[in-house]
Design a protein around this motif. Structure first.
Motif, short mmCIF file in Angstrom:
data_model
loop_
_atom_site.label_atom_id
_atom_site.label_comp_id
_atom_site.label_asym_id
_atom_site.label_seq_id
_atom_site.Cartn_x
_atom_site.Cartn_y
_atom_site.Cartn_z
N GLY A 57 0.83 -1.21 0.00
CA GLY A 57 0.00 0.00 0.00
C GLY A 57 0.85 1.25 0.00
N CYS A 58 2.06 1.16 0.55
CA CYS A 58 2.97 2.31 0.60
C CYS A 58 3.64 2.47 -0.76
N PRO A 59 3.51 3.63 -1.40
CA PRO A 59 4.11 3.80 -2.72
C PRO A 59 5.62 3.63 -2.78
N ASN A 61 7.06 1.48 -0.85
CA ASN A 61 7.22 0.12 -0.31
C ASN A 61 8.08 0.11 0.96
N ASN A 62 7.79 1.03 1.87
CA ASN A 62 8.48 1.00 3.16
C ASN A 62 8.38 -0.38 3.78
N VAL A 63 9.46 -0.81 4.43
CA VAL A 63 9.49 -2.16 5.00
C VAL A 63 8.90 -2.07 6.42
N THR A 89 14.23 2.78 1.88
CA THR A 89 13.21 2.90 0.83
C THR A 89 12.72 4.35 0.67
N ASN A 90 13.06 5.21 1.61
CA ASN A 90 12.47 6.55 1.63
C ASN A 90 13.54 7.56 2.03
N ASN A 91 13.89 8.47 1.12
CA ASN A 91 14.93 9.45 1.44
C ASN A 91 14.48 10.44 2.50
N PHE A 95 9.23 14.10 5.82
CA PHE A 95 8.14 14.70 5.04
C PHE A 95 6.91 13.78 5.09
N THR A 96 7.12 12.53 4.72
CA THR A 96 5.97 11.61 4.67
C THR A 96 5.40 11.35 6.06
N GLY A 97 6.27 11.30 7.07
CA GLY A 97 5.78 11.08 8.44
C GLY A 97 4.89 12.22 8.92
N ILE A 99 3.12 14.48 6.34
CA ILE A 99 2.04 14.89 5.43
C ILE A 99 1.54 13.80 4.49
N CYS A 100 2.00 12.57 4.68
CA CYS A 100 1.49 11.50 3.81
C CYS A 100 0.08 11.13 4.25
N PRO A 101 -0.84 10.90 3.33
CA PRO A 101 -2.18 10.47 3.74
C PRO A 101 -2.19 9.03 4.26
N ALA A 102 -1.05 8.36 4.17
CA ALA A 102 -0.87 7.01 4.72
C ALA A 102 -1.76 5.94 4.08
N PRO A 103 -1.61 5.72 2.78
CA PRO A 103 -2.32 4.61 2.15
C PRO A 103 -1.90 3.26 2.75
N CYS A 104 -0.71 3.21 3.37
CA CYS A 104 -0.25 1.99 4.05
C CYS A 104 -1.26 1.58 5.12
N GLY A 118 -0.66 2.36 13.67
CA GLY A 118 -0.36 3.79 13.41
C GLY A 118 1.00 3.92 12.73
N ILE A 119 1.06 3.44 11.49
CA ILE A 119 2.36 3.34 10.79
C ILE A 119 3.01 4.71 10.62
N LYS A 120 2.19 5.67 10.19
CA LYS A 120 2.74 7.01 9.92
C LYS A 120 3.29 7.64 11.21
N SER A 121 2.60 7.46 12.32
CA SER A 121 3.07 8.08 13.56
C SER A 121 4.36 7.40 14.04
N ILE A 122 4.52 6.11 13.74
CA ILE A 122 5.76 5.41 14.12
C ILE A 122 6.91 5.92 13.23
N GLU A 123 6.61 6.07 11.93
CA GLU A 123 7.61 6.61 11.00
C GLU A 123 8.06 8.00 11.47
N HIS A 124 7.10 8.83 11.84
CA HIS A 124 7.35 10.18 12.33
C HIS A 124 8.28 10.13 13.55
N VAL A 469 3.41 13.48 -2.30
CA VAL A 469 4.84 13.56 -2.01
C VAL A 469 5.47 12.16 -2.05
N VAL A 470 4.79 11.19 -1.47
CA VAL A 470 5.38 9.85 -1.41
C VAL A 470 5.54 9.25 -2.82
N TRP A 471 4.63 9.56 -3.74
CA TRP A 471 4.78 9.09 -5.12
C TRP A 471 5.93 9.82 -5.81
S1 SF4 Z 1 2.85 7.05 5.78
FE1 SF4 Z 1 4.90 6.29 5.39
S2 SF4 Z 1 4.69 4.06 5.28
FE2 SF4 Z 1 2.62 4.95 5.02
S3 SF4 Z 1 2.34 5.18 2.79
FE3 SF4 Z 1 3.16 7.12 3.54
S4 SF4 Z 1 5.40 6.87 3.30
FE4 SF4 Z 1 4.53 4.83 3.16
#
Ligand code: SF4
Ligand SMILES: Cc1cc2nc3c(=O)[nH]c(=O)nc-3n(C[C@H](O)[C@H](O)[C@H](O)COP(=O)(O)OP(=O)(O)OC[C@H]3O[C@@H](n4cnc5c(N)ncnc54)[C@H](O)[C@@H]3O)c2cc1C
Length: 495
Positions: A57-59, A61-63, A89-91, A95-97, A99-104, A118-124, A469-471
């Motif tokens: 689901g993550c564009p 492909n975050n592991v 997987t993500n430079n 940013f994504t942590g 403002i990403c809408p988190a399709p993951c 809460g994947i995005k909050s963990i990434e953040h 942004v993630v795309w």
């Molecule tokens: S929030 Fe993070 S893990 Fe989820 S889709 Fe966006 S970049 Fe990928």
């Protein structure tokens, strides 16, 4: 995996927000991220599914299961390793942590009958700790290739590509027409969602890795009547770039806003969202602006129900608008998605942003027929919108008879998306455009972001059209690999 029984023991915990009354007084970020202990507990909820749908689901492909597990384990060493997994997987996870809408999260298996991890909050939490601990360091290449690459545009696509190419040993120069680096991260997305120090910190890292940034430089030509923010001091021709560089990557975004050509469009007070938002970000950065658009004391109508519209809502409220109304042509979506129907895909449901919570009346199923002027000294200014309710059936829209209304407004922002790249940059390079006006270039699966002009590549919104942004990060990374393979005959860059 996290904790075997974690998903049964712990509930999903959302990140906190500063109270509305406090946060609308300034343009600072207001999200209160998880602390280490909270993130550890949230990581424990991950079930390490045999087929991790989140990862697809993550564009980029975050592991995801791997970094969730490391955060759950919890030692400093584990967190540093989690950061490495994230960066693999993500430079730019900062940013994504944010403002990403988190399709993951939509794709998370737990989301079928429970709340997603809460994947995005963990990434953040991982990336913010990484910066705080000094774990994010420049990674200059061990060896230089002697090849030169020009990247046109410094949005997330251009930045991700430039960082990957510099790490592969190429001499990379990023050309940016605006006076600061970052593309829409800098001039579109408001500071209250993404403070610009995050971009500056990455730019410093990239400079230490050898990337050269040339700001205020427009590549190609620009139409004289362009409404796009353009601070370019200098112009460089496509020919000059092609002569000087071994490869060129076009990552100029899709900056042409969708217009609403109805009667009254030329009245004062009717603006594109992308006239308001860049000005506010420039003002926050200390730039002196001549007669900036201000919503203080005004009745604001935002046309367009998406994220850009929501950013206009948040900005207008911070200006001190007396009322903010947002129009959306489509009907009001359901409060809850139909999970069995949509999982693991991005579901249709009502999304209420933090900006909506700050004060906004939302109207769905409404179309604007005309902008009406005021009287006397206000005869050239917008004073009202003539609207009509619309209904949808079988994908077709029709007007509801007798539903016409006059809605008073002093300021209108058009936030209906973006149609294509602007300027003559594609024509200047002779790059073909697809029917939507985007650069015609293949994807990684189709051969690698190459346009039909030798040694010219394209990525990000300029290739795929308005997106996320993630795309853009994904396309920048994949395009870097394609450019590296073109220059060297092979590439060890990850996709
Ligand atoms: S929030 Fe993070 S893990 Fe989820 S889709 Fe966006 S970049 Fe990928
Ligand atoms: C208001 C707004 C809010 C958004 N919010 C979100 C969000 O919350 N989450 C999310 O994921 N996405 C969001 N997006 C979308 C996201 O910002 C874009 O999809 C992403 O930035 C695209 O990246 P890019 O690198 O392809 O292009 P851009 O970010 O558009 O960058 C392109 C850069 O190229 C430069 N350029 C163009 N032509 C030339 C030229 N000829 N010479 C030199 N430089 C040139 C431009 O000045 C610009 O800096 C938002 C977009 C907008 C407009």
């Amino acid at each position: 995996m996290g904790k075997v029984t974690g998903f049964m023991e712990y509930e999903r915990l959302e990140e906190g927000y500063a109270p509305v009354a406090k946060r609308v007084k300034n343009y600072k970020e207001f999200v209160i991220g998880l602390n280490a202990e909270q993130a550890q507990q949230q990581g424990a909820r991950c079930m390490d599914c045999g087929t991790p749908f989140c990862n697809n689901g993550c564009p980029v492909n975050n592991v995801i299961p791997d970094f969730n597990d490391l955060v759950y384990r919890g030692s400093a060493q584990d967190w540093e390793l989690a950061l490495q997994v994230l960066h693999s997987t993500n430079n730019f996870p900062e940013f994504t942590g944010r403002i990403c809408p988190a399709p993951c999260e939509a794709a998370c298996t737990l989301n079928i009958n429970n709340d997603a991890v809460g994947i995005k909050s963990i990434e953040h939490a991982i990336i913010d700790r990484g910066w705080a601990e000094g774990w994010v360091r420049p990674q200059p290449p061990a060896q230089l290739s002697g090849k030169r690459v020009a990247v046109v545009g410094s949005g997330p696509a251009g930045l991700a590509a430039a960082q990957q190419l510099a790490r592969a040993g190429h001499a990379v120069t990023v050309f940016e027409k605006n006076s600061r680096v970052g593309g829409l991260l800098r001039y579109g997305i408001p500071d209250f969602k993404l403070e610009k120090s995050h971009i500056d910190r990455r730019v410093a890292q990239m400079q230490a890795e050898g990337v050269v940034f040339r700001t205020g430089v427009l590549v190609g030509e620009w139409p004289a009547d362009s409404k796009v923010t353009n601070h370019a001091q200098e112009q460089v021709s496509a020919q000059a770039l092609l002569q000087e560089f071994d490869a060129v990557l076009l990552a100029g975004g899709a900056e042409q806003s969708r217009d609403l050509p109805i009667p009254g469009r030329d009245l004062e007070g009717v603006h594109f969202a992308m006239e308001l938002l860049p000005q506010q970000n420039q003002a926050n950065a200390g730039d002196k602006l001549k007669a900036p658009i201000r919503a203080d004391g005004k009745r604001v109508v935002v046309i367009g129900g998406g994220d850009t519209g929501s950013d206009c809502v948040g900005t207008s409220n911070r200006h001190g608008a007396v009322s903010v109304t947002q129009f959306e042509l489509m009907p009001r979506p359901p409060e809850q998605e139909d999970k069995p129907l949509t999982w693991p895909y991005w579901p249709l449901k009502l999304r209420t942003s933090s900006s909506h919570d700050e004060g906004c009346e939302r109207t769905f199923g409404i179309a604007t027929k005309a902008f009406l002027p005021g009287k006397g000294k206000d005869k050239n200014r917008v004073a009202a919108l003539q609207t009509v309710r619309v209904q949808w059936s079988g994908g077709k829209m029709s007007e509801v008879e007798g539903s016409e209304e006059l809605i008073p407004a002093d300021l209108v922002f058009l936030a209906m998306g973006f149609v294509a790249p602007v300027g003559q940059v594609l024509q200047a390079f002779g790059v073909s455009q697809d029917p939507r006006g985007n650069a015609r270039a293949s994807t990684a699966e189709q051969g690698g972001y190459a346009t039909d002009v030798p040694k010219v590549f394209a990525a990000g919104d300029m290739r795929r059209g308005q997106s996320l942004v993630v795309w853009a990060i994904r396309e920048g990374r994949q395009a870097a690999r394609a450019v590296d393979a073109f220059l060297m005959g092979h590439s060890q860059l990850p996709r």
